[in-house]
Scaffold this motif. Sequence first.
Motif, short mmCIF file in Angstrom:
data_model
loop_
_atom_site.label_atom_id
_atom_site.label_comp_id
_atom_site.label_asym_id
_atom_site.label_seq_id
_atom_site.Cartn_x
_atom_site.Cartn_y
_atom_site.Cartn_z
N VAL A 23 50.51 42.42 35.54
CA VAL A 23 49.52 41.41 35.16
C VAL A 23 48.39 41.30 36.19
O VAL A 23 47.21 41.48 35.84
CB VAL A 23 50.20 40.04 34.93
N PRO A 24 48.68 41.03 37.49
CA PRO A 24 47.57 40.98 38.44
C PRO A 24 46.90 42.33 38.66
O PRO A 24 45.70 42.40 38.98
CB PRO A 24 48.22 40.46 39.73
N THR A 25 47.65 43.42 38.48
CA THR A 25 47.04 44.75 38.61
C THR A 25 45.99 44.97 37.53
O THR A 25 44.88 45.45 37.80
CB THR A 25 48.12 45.85 38.52
N GLY A 26 46.33 44.60 36.30
CA GLY A 26 45.37 44.72 35.21
C GLY A 26 44.16 43.83 35.42
O GLY A 26 43.02 44.22 35.14
N ALA A 27 44.39 42.61 35.95
CA ALA A 27 43.28 41.69 36.20
C ALA A 27 42.33 42.25 37.25
O ALA A 27 41.10 42.23 37.08
CB ALA A 27 43.82 40.33 36.65
N ALA A 28 42.88 42.78 38.33
CA ALA A 28 42.04 43.34 39.39
C ALA A 28 41.24 44.53 38.89
O ALA A 28 40.06 44.69 39.22
CB ALA A 28 42.92 43.75 40.58
N GLY A 29 41.87 45.37 38.07
CA GLY A 29 41.16 46.53 37.54
C GLY A 29 40.00 46.14 36.66
O GLY A 29 38.92 46.74 36.73
N LEU A 30 40.19 45.10 35.84
CA LEU A 30 39.10 44.70 34.94
C LEU A 30 37.98 43.97 35.67
O LEU A 30 36.81 44.09 35.32
CB LEU A 30 39.65 43.83 33.81
N VAL A 31 38.31 43.20 36.71
CA VAL A 31 37.25 42.56 37.49
C VAL A 31 36.35 43.62 38.09
O VAL A 31 35.11 43.52 38.05
CB VAL A 31 37.85 41.66 38.58
N PHE A 32 36.95 44.69 38.63
CA PHE A 32 36.14 45.78 39.17
C PHE A 32 35.33 46.47 38.06
O PHE A 32 34.13 46.71 38.20
CB PHE A 32 37.02 46.82 39.86
N SER A 33 35.99 46.80 36.95
CA SER A 33 35.34 47.54 35.88
C SER A 33 34.15 46.78 35.29
O SER A 33 33.07 47.35 35.12
CB SER A 33 36.35 47.85 34.78
N VAL A 34 34.33 45.49 35.01
CA VAL A 34 33.25 44.69 34.43
C VAL A 34 32.09 44.55 35.42
O VAL A 34 30.92 44.67 35.05
CB VAL A 34 33.76 43.31 34.00
#
Length: 452
Positions: A324-335
């Motif tokens: 869950v936090p791994t996916g959140a961190a990846g999307l914050v970077f991607s966006v």
Amino acid sequence: MSRGTADSGAFRSLRVRNYRFYAASNLVSLTGTWMQRIGQDWLVLQLSGDNGVALGLITALQFGPTLLLGLYGGVLADRYPKRRMLVATQTLMGLLALVLGLLVATDGIELWHVFVLAGALGSVSAVDAPVRQAFVAELVGPELLPNAVSLNSTIFNGARLVGPAVAGLLIGAASGDTAPAFLTNAASFAFTIGALLCMRTGELHSSPPVARARGQLREGLAYAWSRPDLRLAMGLALLLGTFTFNSQVTIALMAREVFGVGAEAFGLLTTCFAAGSLSGALLSTRRTRRPLQRFLVVAAVVFGLFSIVCGLMPTYWSFAALLVPTGAAGLVFSVANNSFVQLGVDPQLRGRVMALYFTCFMGGTPLGAPLIGWVCERFGAPWGFVLGGAVAVAAGGVAAAWLARGRRVRLEAHVVPPRVQLHVGPRAVPRAPVRAVPEAASAEAPGTPTSP
């Protein structure tokens, strides 16, 4: 729409009619796309006997054409009406999904069929992706673009949250048959095509089409290379896209090899990652201006650290929780990286620059996915997460050092050291000292708004 209205609300882009049509249809179509991805990965594992290299290869075939066709897709996006191009690409992608579903349903499927269809889908997607990226700006205009980019990621990950879970349930209910996932995806493309045809073209913020001419691709490449801020974003996208954003390979192998679970539990793991990604995208919807470069660096490092820790989790449930936090961190970077690039380019070059960005972000997958698959096969599935995270941390460290060096050079260039001078004759008029450029301003391209 007033400035105050445009700047308020996490879902403010949905006030635009054309974008509402696009967003609603995208949610349906992307849910089907995620169902196909889960079904395709599971089908490859079934046909290959749980071979990690085969799983990496199918991913490479799906994204490999981006290296050959992605930049040309950007040229087409700047040259022709984007809405019409999207109707054509979405129709072709729906037909390919239908063919795969029918082959599985009639028991005529073989592994090479999946490889060929994945390559064909990747070829169409290579043209479709930069056109879609550039089309978002035409739907909402520059003021709402950061919010629209974040909402697109929210929709993408909302579909990722639902699609894998539904696919897992369908495959489990059908005793391992993946055909329902593919056929559902084929039907979902009709929603996007219908929405595109129903849009009001007079309300689009279309930039003047670029006339056909020689050297347009080189022009886009030269423009991006001349901008240090874009080079930073492209470099991070290339490294993290190649080595860190490989959850479609690593999660599947962790599910099968480490935890020994079935399709339903595999779908749940993908849903956990999607739930984190969705929360990261929602966090990004409040952004109204271009991110700072140092924010991109910090986001890349945080994503890498979470990926490393995630790979070291010993149990199924602890692994699921850390996704869950791994996916959140990846999307914050991607966006943030996507918004950073889109808000820093000339509108008439946006298609070509976004094609280059997408090529960097996804073009490394043909190399990274088989390599990560090989690492997982050779050393164990957890090492896929650890290697990807280590690359992200290292890339962030190098980028931070490059930014620090650039700032130091700018300070040295703008600070005039005091000198003792002996004047003979009339007193000279003293010169005003030149002040150092502030960090926030010097970190970005001239004239570009920034936000923390």
